[in-house]
Enzyme design. Sequence first.
Site, PDB file in Angstrom:
ATOM      1  N   ILE A  80       1.001  -1.266   0.016  1.00 16.98           N
ATOM      2  CA  ILE A  80      -0.017  -0.019   0.054  1.00 16.98           C
ATOM      3  C   ILE A  80       0.883   1.245  -0.069  1.00 16.98           C
ATOM      4  O   ILE A  80       0.316   2.435  -0.483  1.00 16.98           O
ATOM      5  CB  ILE A  80      -0.889  -0.084   1.169  1.00 16.98           C
ATOM      6  CG1 ILE A  80      -1.985   0.768   1.013  1.00 16.98           C
ATOM      7  CG2 ILE A  80      -0.283   0.363   2.246  1.00 16.98           C
ATOM      8  CD1 ILE A  80      -3.270   0.560   2.088  1.00 16.98           C
ATOM      9  N   ASN A 138      11.477  -8.626   6.924  1.00 15.79           N
ATOM     10  CA  ASN A 138      11.853  -7.875   7.978  1.00 15.79           C
ATOM     11  C   ASN A 138      11.765  -8.770   9.341  1.00 15.79           C
ATOM     12  O   ASN A 138      10.600  -9.137   9.474  1.00 15.79           O
ATOM     13  CB  ASN A 138      11.475  -6.736   8.252  1.00 15.79           C
ATOM     14  CG  ASN A 138      11.864  -5.553   7.300  1.00 15.79           C
ATOM     15  OD1 ASN A 138      13.048  -5.458   7.162  1.00 15.79           O
ATOM     16  ND2 ASN A 138      10.831  -4.676   6.588  1.00 15.79           N
ATOM     17  N   SER A 177       6.436  -4.455  10.860  1.00 17.90           N
ATOM     18  CA  SER A 177       5.106  -3.769  11.574  1.00 17.90           C
ATOM     19  C   SER A 177       4.007  -4.550  11.469  1.00 17.90           C
ATOM     20  O   SER A 177       2.973  -4.266  12.145  1.00 17.90           O
ATOM     21  CB  SER A 177       4.970  -2.585  10.471  1.00 17.90           C
ATOM     22  OG  SER A 177       4.715  -2.690   9.206  1.00 17.90           O
ATOM     23  N   HIS A 179       5.793 -12.129   5.736  1.00 16.27           N
ATOM     24  CA  HIS A 179       5.781 -11.782   4.360  1.00 16.27           C
ATOM     25  C   HIS A 179       7.180 -11.297   3.564  1.00 16.27           C
ATOM     26  O   HIS A 179       8.229 -10.887   4.373  1.00 16.27           O
ATOM     27  CB  HIS A 179       4.947 -10.150   4.099  1.00 16.27           C
ATOM     28  CG  HIS A 179       5.297  -9.144   5.250  1.00 16.27           C
ATOM     29  ND1 HIS A 179       4.931  -9.351   6.551  1.00 16.27           N
ATOM     30  CD2 HIS A 179       6.186  -8.166   5.077  1.00 16.27           C
ATOM     31  CE1 HIS A 179       5.601  -8.484   7.394  1.00 16.27           C
ATOM     32  NE2 HIS A 179       6.201  -7.425   6.439  1.00 16.27           N
ATOM     33  N   LEU A 180       7.430 -11.708   2.455  1.00 17.48           N
ATOM     34  CA  LEU A 180       8.396 -11.461   1.785  1.00 17.48           C
ATOM     35  C   LEU A 180       8.390 -10.161   0.809  1.00 17.48           C
ATOM     36  O   LEU A 180       7.555 -10.415  -0.098  1.00 17.48           O
ATOM     37  CB  LEU A 180       8.895 -12.771   0.920  1.00 17.48           C
ATOM     38  CG  LEU A 180      10.088 -12.525  -0.058  1.00 17.48           C
ATOM     39  CD1 LEU A 180      11.293 -12.468   0.788  1.00 17.48           C
ATOM     40  CD2 LEU A 180      10.206 -14.145  -0.741  1.00 17.48           C
ATOM     41  N   HIS A 181       9.175  -9.109   1.108  1.00 15.82           N
ATOM     42  CA  HIS A 181       8.994  -7.943   0.119  1.00 15.82           C
ATOM     43  C   HIS A 181       9.705  -8.278  -1.191  1.00 15.82           C
ATOM     44  O   HIS A 181      11.063  -8.545  -1.240  1.00 15.82           O
ATOM     45  CB  HIS A 181       9.788  -6.802   0.705  1.00 15.82           C
ATOM     46  CG  HIS A 181       9.167  -6.156   1.925  1.00 15.82           C
ATOM     47  ND1 HIS A 181       8.248  -5.039   2.003  1.00 15.82           N
ATOM     48  CD2 HIS A 181       9.116  -6.631   3.362  1.00 15.82           C
ATOM     49  CE1 HIS A 181       8.033  -4.857   3.192  1.00 15.82           C
ATOM     50  NE2 HIS A 181       8.472  -5.699   4.050  1.00 15.82           N
TER      51      HIS A 181
HETATM   52  P1  5GP Z   1       7.107  -4.675   7.240  1.00 17.05           P
HETATM   53  O1  5GP Z   1       7.390  -3.415   7.574  1.00 17.05           O
HETATM   54  O2  5GP Z   1       6.265  -5.322   8.331  1.00 17.05           O
HETATM   55  O3  5GP Z   1       8.196  -5.746   6.997  1.00 17.05           O
HETATM   56  O4  5GP Z   1       6.321  -4.571   6.087  1.00 17.05           O
HETATM   57  C1  5GP Z   1       4.857  -4.434   6.242  1.00 17.05           C
HETATM   58  C2  5GP Z   1       4.613  -3.795   5.013  1.00 17.05           C
HETATM   59  O5  5GP Z   1       2.864  -3.928   4.801  1.00 17.05           O
HETATM   60  C3  5GP Z   1       4.712  -2.251   4.592  1.00 17.05           C
HETATM   61  O6  5GP Z   1       5.460  -2.188   3.482  1.00 17.05           O
HETATM   62  C4  5GP Z   1       3.438  -1.456   4.740  1.00 17.05           C
HETATM   63  O7  5GP Z   1       3.435  -0.658   3.543  1.00 17.05           O
HETATM   64  C5  5GP Z   1       2.407  -2.857   4.050  1.00 17.05           C
HETATM   65  N1  5GP Z   1       1.187  -2.712   4.451  1.00 17.05           N
HETATM   66  C6  5GP Z   1       0.592  -2.271   5.878  1.00 17.05           C
HETATM   67  N2  5GP Z   1      -0.529  -2.389   5.661  1.00 17.05           N
HETATM   68  C7  5GP Z   1      -1.110  -2.698   4.418  1.00 17.05           C
HETATM   69  C8  5GP Z   1      -2.328  -2.989   3.859  1.00 17.05           C
HETATM   70  O8  5GP Z   1      -3.508  -2.727   4.671  1.00 17.05           O
HETATM   71  N3  5GP Z   1      -2.344  -3.164   2.713  1.00 17.05           N
HETATM   72  C9  5GP Z   1      -1.251  -3.383   1.782  1.00 17.05           C
HETATM   73  N4  5GP Z   1      -1.339  -3.813   0.514  1.00 17.05           N
HETATM   74  N5  5GP Z   1       0.066  -3.290   2.302  1.00 17.05           N
HETATM   75  C10 5GP Z   1       0.169  -3.062   3.707  1.00 17.05           C
END
Ligand code: 5GP
Length: 117
Positions: free
Chosen positions: A35, A90, A98, A103-105
Amino acid sequence: MATTRPECLFCAIVAGTVPSTEVLATESVYAFRDINPGAPTHVLVVPRTHVTDAAALGPEHGELLAEMCVAARTIAQQEGLSGGYRLVFNVGEDSGNSVPHLHLHVLGGRRFTWPPG
Ligand code: 5GP
Ligand code: ZN
Protein backbone atom coordinates in the site's frame (compact mmCIF):
# COMPACT_ATOMS: atom_id res chain seq x y z
CA MET A 1 -0.53 -25.80 10.76
CA ALA A 2 -3.33 -24.62 8.45
CA THR A 3 -4.27 -21.67 10.65
CA THR A 4 -5.46 -18.12 10.22
CA ARG A 5 -5.82 -15.44 12.89
CA PRO A 6 -8.99 -13.32 12.83
CA GLU A 7 -7.17 -10.27 14.22
CA CYS A 8 -4.33 -10.48 11.68
CA LEU A 9 -4.32 -7.92 8.83
CA PHE A 10 -2.61 -10.18 6.27
CA CYS A 11 -4.84 -13.15 7.19
CA ALA A 12 -7.76 -10.81 6.40
CA ILE A 13 -6.14 -9.81 3.10
CA VAL A 14 -5.66 -13.49 2.19
CA ALA A 15 -9.32 -14.14 3.11
CA GLY A 16 -10.42 -11.15 0.98
CA THR A 17 -12.17 -9.33 3.83
CA VAL A 18 -9.58 -6.54 3.53
CA PRO A 19 -9.13 -5.53 -0.13
CA SER A 20 -5.78 -5.75 -1.89
CA THR A 21 -4.40 -5.62 -5.41
CA GLU A 22 -3.58 -9.20 -6.37
CA VAL A 23 -0.37 -9.90 -8.23
CA LEU A 24 -0.15 -13.69 -7.90
CA ALA A 25 -2.17 -16.40 -6.18
CA THR A 26 -1.23 -20.05 -5.70
CA GLU A 27 -2.53 -22.78 -3.44
CA SER A 28 -0.14 -21.85 -0.62
CA VAL A 29 0.84 -18.21 -1.18
CA TYR A 30 -0.82 -14.90 -2.07
CA ALA A 31 0.98 -11.83 -3.43
CA PHE A 32 -0.34 -8.27 -3.49
CA ARG A 33 0.93 -4.72 -4.00
CA ASP A 34 2.29 -2.90 -0.96
CA ILE A 35 0.00 0.00 0.00
CA ASN A 36 3.02 2.28 0.49
CA PRO A 37 5.48 1.24 -2.23
CA GLY A 38 9.19 1.81 -1.77
CA ALA A 39 10.00 1.10 -5.43
CA PRO A 40 8.14 1.00 -8.78
CA THR A 41 7.46 -2.68 -8.03
CA HIS A 42 6.79 -3.44 -4.36
CA VAL A 43 4.89 -6.67 -3.81
CA LEU A 44 4.35 -8.66 -0.62
CA VAL A 45 4.32 -12.46 -0.85
CA VAL A 46 2.57 -14.07 2.13
CA PRO A 47 1.69 -17.63 3.09
CA ARG A 48 -2.05 -18.31 3.21
CA THR A 49 -1.53 -19.83 6.65
CA HIS A 50 -0.51 -17.65 9.57
CA VAL A 51 3.23 -17.69 10.34
CA THR A 52 4.42 -14.81 12.52
CA ASP A 53 7.76 -14.01 10.92
CA ALA A 54 10.93 -15.51 9.45
CA ALA A 55 12.23 -16.29 12.93
CA ALA A 56 9.30 -18.67 13.41
CA LEU A 57 10.30 -20.77 10.38
CA GLY A 58 11.65 -24.28 10.82
CA PRO A 59 12.57 -27.22 8.61
CA GLU A 60 8.86 -28.03 8.27
CA HIS A 61 8.43 -24.76 6.36
CA GLY A 62 11.06 -25.56 3.73
CA GLU A 63 8.59 -26.16 0.93
CA LEU A 64 6.60 -23.03 1.80
CA LEU A 65 9.75 -20.91 1.81
CA ALA A 66 10.78 -22.26 -1.58
CA GLU A 67 7.29 -21.51 -2.92
CA MET A 68 7.58 -17.93 -1.68
CA CYS A 69 10.88 -17.54 -3.55
CA VAL A 70 9.46 -19.13 -6.71
CA ALA A 71 6.50 -16.73 -6.45
CA ALA A 72 8.96 -13.83 -6.17
CA ARG A 73 10.76 -14.98 -9.33
CA THR A 74 7.46 -15.31 -11.22
CA ILE A 75 6.43 -11.82 -10.09
CA ALA A 76 9.79 -10.42 -11.20
CA GLN A 77 9.23 -11.96 -14.64
CA GLN A 78 5.65 -10.62 -14.78
CA GLU A 79 6.85 -7.15 -13.80
CA GLY A 80 9.74 -7.17 -16.28
CA LEU A 81 12.44 -6.87 -13.62
CA SER A 82 15.17 -8.14 -15.94
CA GLY A 83 17.81 -6.09 -14.10
CA GLY A 84 17.16 -7.87 -10.81
CA TYR A 85 15.18 -7.38 -7.66
CA ARG A 86 15.55 -7.28 -3.90
CA LEU A 87 13.94 -9.74 -1.46
CA VAL A 88 13.51 -8.69 2.18
CA PHE A 89 12.19 -10.33 5.34
CA ASN A 90 12.00 -7.91 8.25
CA VAL A 91 12.21 -9.54 11.68
CA GLY A 92 11.64 -7.68 14.92
CA GLU A 93 11.49 -4.08 16.01
CA ASP A 94 14.96 -2.98 14.87
CA SER A 95 14.17 -4.07 11.30
CA GLY A 96 11.00 -1.99 11.20
CA ASN A 97 8.74 -5.03 11.00
CA SER A 98 5.19 -3.75 11.43
CA VAL A 99 2.84 -6.59 10.43
CA PRO A 100 3.24 -9.85 12.35
CA HIS A 101 2.37 -12.22 9.48
CA LEU A 102 5.32 -13.52 7.45
CA HIS A 103 5.80 -11.52 4.26
CA LEU A 104 8.52 -11.42 1.65
CA HIS A 105 9.03 -7.97 0.14
CA VAL A 106 9.75 -8.11 -3.60
CA LEU A 107 11.21 -4.78 -4.67
CA GLY A 108 12.35 -3.76 -8.12
CA GLY A 109 12.27 -1.27 -10.94
CA ARG A 110 15.04 0.93 -9.60
CA ARG A 111 18.62 0.65 -8.31
CA PHE A 112 19.06 -0.08 -4.61
CA THR A 113 21.96 0.83 -2.38
CA TRP A 114 23.73 -1.42 0.09
CA PRO A 115 23.67 -1.44 3.04
CA PRO A 116 20.01 -0.45 3.28
CA GLY A 117 18.98 2.46 5.48
P1 5GP B 1 7.07 -4.72 7.34
O1 5GP B 1 7.45 -3.32 7.72
O2 5GP B 1 6.27 -5.40 8.42
O3 5GP B 1 8.21 -5.56 6.87
O4 5GP B 1 6.14 -4.58 6.08
C1 5GP B 1 4.78 -4.38 6.14
C2 5GP B 1 4.36 -3.76 4.83
O5 5GP B 1 2.95 -3.89 4.73
C3 5GP B 1 4.71 -2.29 4.71
O6 5GP B 1 5.57 -2.09 3.59
C4 5GP B 1 3.34 -1.62 4.55
O7 5GP B 1 3.36 -0.56 3.62
C5 5GP B 1 2.46 -2.76 4.07
N1 5GP B 1 1.07 -2.64 4.48
C6 5GP B 1 0.62 -2.32 5.73
N2 5GP B 1 -0.72 -2.35 5.75
C7 5GP B 1 -1.12 -2.70 4.48
C8 5GP B 1 -2.40 -2.88 3.89
O8 5GP B 1 -3.47 -2.75 4.51
N3 5GP B 1 -2.42 -3.23 2.57
C9 5GP B 1 -1.28 -3.40 1.84
N4 5GP B 1 -1.41 -3.74 0.54
N5 5GP B 1 -0.05 -3.23 2.39
C10 5GP B 1 0.02 -2.89 3.69
ZN1 ZN C 1 -1.93 -13.78 9.71
